[in-house]
Design a protein around this motif. Structure first.
Motif, PDB file in Angstrom:
ATOM      1  N   GLN A  17     -23.306 121.553  94.372  1.00 26.49           N
ATOM      2  CA  GLN A  17     -23.338 120.125  94.664  1.00 26.49           C
ATOM      3  C   GLN A  17     -21.962 119.481  94.419  1.00 26.49           C
ATOM      4  O   GLN A  17     -21.449 118.760  95.265  1.00 26.49           O
ATOM      5  N   GLU A  18     -21.329 119.818  93.276  1.00 21.28           N
ATOM      6  CA  GLU A  18     -20.018 119.222  92.967  1.00 21.28           C
ATOM      7  C   GLU A  18     -18.939 119.776  93.898  1.00 21.28           C
ATOM      8  O   GLU A  18     -18.063 119.037  94.356  1.00 21.28           O
ATOM      9  N   ALA A  19     -19.012 121.093  94.195  1.00 13.27           N
ATOM     10  CA  ALA A  19     -18.008 121.680  95.093  1.00 13.27           C
ATOM     11  C   ALA A  19     -18.073 121.014  96.461  1.00 13.27           C
ATOM     12  O   ALA A  19     -17.039 120.682  97.058  1.00 13.27           O
ATOM     13  N   THR A  54     -19.280 118.010  97.099  1.00 21.07           N
ATOM     14  CA  THR A  54     -18.820 116.618  96.946  1.00 21.07           C
ATOM     15  C   THR A  54     -17.301 116.581  96.990  1.00 21.07           C
ATOM     16  O   THR A  54     -16.698 115.706  97.629  1.00 21.07           O
ATOM     17  N   ASN A  55     -16.659 117.536  96.308  1.00 20.73           N
ATOM     18  CA  ASN A  55     -15.193 117.587  96.303  1.00 20.73           C
ATOM     19  C   ASN A  55     -14.646 117.825  97.707  1.00 20.73           C
ATOM     20  O   ASN A  55     -13.630 117.259  98.081  1.00 20.73           O
ATOM     21  N   VAL A  56     -15.321 118.686  98.468  1.00 22.96           N
ATOM     22  CA  VAL A  56     -14.862 118.942  99.843  1.00 22.96           C
ATOM     23  C   VAL A  56     -14.890 117.635 100.625  1.00 22.96           C
ATOM     24  O   VAL A  56     -13.940 117.280 101.323  1.00 22.96           O
ATOM     25  N   MET A  57     -15.991 116.884 100.476  1.00 19.70           N
ATOM     26  CA  MET A  57     -16.102 115.623 101.237  1.00 19.70           C
ATOM     27  C   MET A  57     -15.079 114.603 100.747  1.00 19.70           C
ATOM     28  O   MET A  57     -14.532 113.839 101.523  1.00 19.70           O
ATOM     29  N   LYS A  58     -14.813 114.633  99.422  1.00 23.46           N
ATOM     30  CA  LYS A  58     -13.913 113.633  98.845  1.00 23.46           C
ATOM     31  C   LYS A  58     -12.438 113.947  99.105  1.00 23.46           C
ATOM     32  O   LYS A  58     -11.635 113.074  99.392  1.00 23.46           O
ATOM     33  N   HIS A  59     -12.059 115.228  98.936  1.00 17.50           N
ATOM     34  CA  HIS A  59     -10.620 115.543  98.892  1.00 17.50           C
ATOM     35  C   HIS A  59     -10.092 116.384 100.047  1.00 17.50           C
ATOM     36  O   HIS A  59      -8.895 116.389 100.301  1.00 17.50           O
ATOM     37  N   ALA A  60     -10.981 117.187 100.710  1.00 15.92           N
ATOM     38  CA  ALA A  60     -10.433 118.284 101.525  1.00 15.92           C
ATOM     39  C   ALA A  60     -10.005 117.856 102.942  1.00 15.92           C
ATOM     40  O   ALA A  60      -9.153 118.491 103.542  1.00 15.92           O
ATOM     41  N   VAL A  89     -13.754 115.041  85.816  1.00 14.36           N
ATOM     42  CA  VAL A  89     -15.013 115.356  85.130  1.00 14.36           C
ATOM     43  C   VAL A  89     -15.740 116.459  85.895  1.00 14.36           C
ATOM     44  O   VAL A  89     -16.327 117.372  85.321  1.00 14.36           O
ATOM     45  N   GLY A  90     -15.650 116.372  87.248  1.00 17.98           N
ATOM     46  CA  GLY A  90     -16.378 117.317  88.092  1.00 17.98           C
ATOM     47  C   GLY A  90     -16.029 118.755  87.774  1.00 17.98           C
ATOM     48  O   GLY A  90     -16.908 119.570  87.467  1.00 17.98           O
ATOM     49  N   SER A  91     -14.721 119.079  87.826  1.00 16.92           N
ATOM     50  CA  SER A  91     -14.381 120.495  87.624  1.00 16.92           C
ATOM     51  C   SER A  91     -14.634 120.918  86.186  1.00 16.92           C
ATOM     52  O   SER A  91     -14.949 122.070  85.913  1.00 16.92           O
TER      53      SER A  91
HETATM   54 MG   LIG Z   1     -14.987 116.038  91.836  1.00 16.51          MG
END
Ligand SMILES: [Mg+2]
Ligand SMILES: Nc1ncnc2c1ncn2[C@@H]1O[C@H](COP(=O)(O)OP(=O)(O)OP(=O)(O)O)[C@@H](O)[C@H]1O
Length: 610
Positions: A528-530, A532-538, A573-575
């Motif tokens: 779920q966090e991975a 979310t990170n893709v959507m947020k940063h990638a 916090v995520g990672s």
């Molecule tokens: Mg994150």
């Protein structure tokens, strides 16, 4: 957490050498060179008096003269060393070679007594002129004029005798020649030496601490070498002359000069290395610093109990090797390991980056407020910070893992308490009430079946409520999707959400054995966090989630084709929570550039099955 260490630094001794011993040695050595220069001048005067009066001198006087010449040579070489080192040129073998040649030359040409150190004088003059010429080019203001004066007087002094030498004119009996040779020329030479000394002192005053350090070292090395060379000359030439009863000192001089030439370079290297290590630690020997550090860090990488000790040992080692008054590792979460005295001024900082992730910074204090690190020291510190970062990461992860395990235990405890409270205060009374109401309905059943039916239907609603309460309790423990859809279904549902943002998302699942509840929750939350990170940063177009089991280890991979990780990743916090979840199950978590695609990111969690 703050760990503070106390290194056994010895900067005080080195400071005393730099501030007092070196200038004092410079002064005394130069004065010695000056008096050694003056001494033959008076001796020459006596010598000439003998020539003038035709008096008979004891044979011992010749030997005494030889020994005094040797002593003069030694002192003069030491003085030359002290003076030349300020110039920062330090061409020892060449300088000593020239002095040696001068000595040999003075033996080859049987010059009149007043000029018998003529070769030496020429050598001295050339050396001093070359030195002051070099310095002159770089100096400024008063110092520049000082050098100019030195240059002129030494040249006049060195070559002033040549016309007389070449003409073979005897210095005896001619008052103007005597005046020139015995008084004026040596006087000029002494003036030149005094100016040389003044130049050296002025030059010392304008040195930066780094240059002073180099100067101290060169002085000691040069002084030691000169002393050794003088002793060699004295032993070989003096010994041979004693054996041959004063007859012929040419060959012993040649042999001595040859020996000095052969030994000077290895002796210089060895002496420099040992003195440098003694005075300044190993900061000028990068390979030694790195090797020592690697040895200390081997313990850190290996993990286990000595881990903390090894990292601290490495810091102490670094502080001592580079003679740093303060070294610290400051992590992003505020943890600090420091060593030495906290400096008054803010220390220099170097980033601590391991595997592209910024962990914090390495802080080092300058040895003195005015003293900057040299380029070479910076390069060394950069290398060291790279090595330390890898070890610090292991250390930090181990500490974080310990802390997160503690947090998990505490959270588990908290969870149990909450459950007990909810069951006791919520579900418990409502079940007890249900029991009582059931009993009342049973009693009503005979007398008034309609009323009993009413009670029972109200009870059915209450039971529904309690079921809802139980579900809420259970849902708080575990994502409900996992129970409703299973792990693969729940992951597929996550991807549905991802696709709604316009990304193409694929799930690839190998054959999976039944997984434990804790493992399922970890996989779900990490994925779920991975995502979310893709959507947020990638800024990716496509993301792939892969799940497989090989050799008792579950592999979860989330790969995108986006912009890739930044050069230095600031963990949020995520990672941290992803890593904690993996760590709690004795697994690992990595961030890597995506393979084969050439761009994008791959997050891989490896979690043992049990
Ligand atoms: Mg994150
Ligand atoms: N798939 C990815 N592509 C590019 N960069 C990424 C990707 N995943 C993580 N990162 C980088 O790693 C950094 C740390 O991620 P992390 O999840 O720890 O923090 P965050 O997403 O910035 O904040 P938080 O998760 O605490 O809300 C991000 O700021 C981002 O720069």
């Amino acid at each position: 957490m703050r760990v503070h260490l106390r290194p056994s630094l010895r900067p005080a001794a080195v400071r005393v050498i730099e501030r007092w011993v070196w200038p004092a040695a410079l002064g005394v050595g130069s004065a010695a060179a000056l008096s050694a220069g003056l001494h033959p001048h008076w001796l020459d005067l006596v010598w000439q008096t003998r020539d003038l009066t035709e008096a008979q001198w004891p044979a011992d006087f010749t030997r005494l003269r030889l020994w005094l010449d040797a002593a003069e040579l030694g002192l003069a070489a030491l003085g030359a060393a002290l003076l030349a080192t300020v110039g920062g040129q330090g061409r020892y073998p060449a300088a000593l070679g020239v002095v040696g040649l001068g000595l040999v030359a003075s033996q080859v040409w049987p010059l009149p007594a007043a000029l018998d150190s003529g070769g030496l004088a020429v050598a001295w003059g050339l050396l001093a002129a070359a030195w002051s010429r070099g310095r002159f080019g770089r100096a400024s203001g008063a110092v520049r004029w000082g050098y100019a004066f030195v240059l002129v007087t030494t040249l006049v002094w060195a070559f002033g005798a040549l016309p007389l030498d070449l003409a073979g004119a005897p210095p005896t009996g001619v008052p103007p020649v005597l005046l020139w040779n015995a008084l004026l020329r040596p006087g000029l030479r002494d003036l030149g030496m005094a100016a040389l000394l003044l130049g050296a002192v002025l030059a010392y005053a304008e040195q930066s601490p780094g240059a002073v350090r180099a100067g101290v070292l060169r002085t000691l090395v040069f002084g030691g070498l000169s002393l050794g060379a003088a002793m060699l000359f004295t032993v070989v030439v003096g010994g041979a002359s004693a054996l041959l009863h004063g007859a012929g000192t040419l060959w012993p001089s040649v042999v001595a000069a040859g020996l000095v030439a052969a030994l000077i370079e290895p002796a210089r290297t060895a002496l420099t290395r040992s003195l440098r290590r003694l005075l300044y630690g190993e900061r000028d020997d990068p390979s030694a610093v790195m090797q020592n550090l690697a040895r200390h860090l081997a313990g850190v990488q290996a993990g286990g109990a000595p881990l903390t000790g090894s990292l601290e040992g490495a810091l102490i080692n670094l502080a001592e090797a580079l003679r740093l008054p303060f070294v610290a590792l400051r992590f992003l979460d505020g943890e600090v390991i420091s060593c030495g005295q906290v400096p008054a001024q803010p220390p220099e900082t170097l980033p601590l980056i391991a595997q592209g992730e910024r962990l914090g910074q390495l802080e080092v204090a300058r040895r003195r407020a005015r003293e900057d690190f040299t380029k070479r020291e910076w390069a060394l510190l950069e290398g060291v910070s790279g090595q330390l970062a890898a070890a610090a990461q292991a250390w930090h992860l181990a500490r974080q893992l310990g802390a997160s395990q503690e947090r998990l235990i505490r959270a588990g405890e908290e969870e149990r308490r909450r459950l007990r409270r909810d069951l006791h205060d919520g579900l418990g009374p409502s079940l007890a009430g249900l029991g009582l109401k059931l009993e009342a309905a049973r009693l009503l059943l005979g007398r008034s079946p309609e009323k009993a039916a009413e009670h029972l239907s109200a009870l059915a609603t209450e039971v529904q409520g309690s079921v809802g309460e139980v579900r809420r309790l259970v849902h708080d423990l575990r994502p409900p999707k996992l129970d409703d859809l299973g792990l693969v279904g729940a992951l597929e549902e996550l991807l549905v959400g991802v696709r709604q943002t316009g990304l193409s998302a694929v799930l690839e699942v190998g054959s999976l054995p039944p997984l434990g509840a804790a493992l399922e929750v970890a996989v779900y939350r990490i994925a779920q966090e991975a995502l979310t990170n893709v959507m947020k940063h990638a800024q990716a177009r496509r993301v792939e989630l892969r799940l497989s089991v090989t050799g008792g280890v579950l592999d979860l991979e989330c790969q995108d084709d986006g912009v890739g990780l930044p050069a230095v990743r600031e963990p949020g916090v995520g990672s941290r929570s992803m890593r904690e979840r993996a760590g709690a199950l004795s697994g690992t978590l990595e961030w890597l550039p995506a393979p084969d695609e050439g761009r994008g990111t791959l997050v891989r969690a490896r979690l043992p099955l049990g």
